[in-house]
Design an enzyme around this catalytic site. Structure first.
Site, PDB file in Angstrom:
ATOM      1  CG  ASP A   1      -1.968  -1.055   1.215  1.00  0.00           C
ATOM      2  OD1 ASP A   1      -2.407  -1.434   0.120  1.00  0.00           O
ATOM      3  OD2 ASP A   1      -2.374  -1.514   2.304  1.00  0.00           O
TER       4      ASP A   1
ATOM      5  CG  ASP B   1      -6.542  -1.810  -1.579  1.00  0.00           C
ATOM      6  OD1 ASP B   1      -6.684  -3.033  -1.728  1.00  0.00           O
ATOM      7  OD2 ASP B   1      -5.666  -1.304  -0.857  1.00  0.00           O
TER       8      ASP B   1
END
Length: 154
Positions: free
Chosen positions: A114, A132
């Site tokens: 991330d 995501d």
């Protein structure tokens, strides 16, 4: 739909490779007043859920759930939606591409990369990635489409 999924998976992998190569783990790089690039290795699910579980259980649970989710998306693509419904197929391609991108990370690295870090003041939204984002956008499109179809029948 497959071209959308392939594009999303490729974009996700390229951005994660760049983030992992160019950023330092947990060191924010300010971009503007509400956004940083911050490399995070997320061992959990969304928002870090399940990251505290023992490694074997967490790995089994997250890879297993991701695989089931991926198979469910493929089922919907094959059985539930018409190829003529371009909006639904695009949304499913976005979800499929994102699911493949995150499942690849989990299977290969035991974490998801991330790096997109939005915040207001000292309150940070959990860091996330392209996969995501496209999963959320794809789900939003499908829900919106279903609601519009449902309300237009009345």
């Amino acid at each position: 739909m497959l071209s959308v999924a392939l594009f999303i998976t490729t974009l996700d992998r390229v951005t994660k490779i760049l983030a992992d190569d160019k950023l330092i783990l947990n060191l924010p790089i300010p971009v503007c007043k509400f956004f940083n690039l911050t490399l995070i290795h997320n061992k959990g699910a969304a928002f870090g859920m399940f990251s505290g579980l023992p490694d074997d259980i967490r790995r089994f649970l997250l890879v297993g759930v991701s695989t089931v989710f991926l198979l469910l998306v493929i089922y919907f693509i094959l059985k539930e939606f018409s190829a003529h419904d371009k909006l639904a197929m695009t949304a499913l391609g976005m979800i499929l591409g994102g699911a493949v991108g995150n499942l690849y990370d989990r299977a290969k690295f035991d974490f998801v990369v991330d790096f997109l870090d939005f915040y207001v003041g000292r309150h940070h939204y959990p860091a996330f990635n392209i996969a995501d984002s496209t999963i959320c956008i794809g789900v939003f499109i499908l829900i919106s489409r279903s609601l519009i179809i449902q309300f237009s029948k009345k």
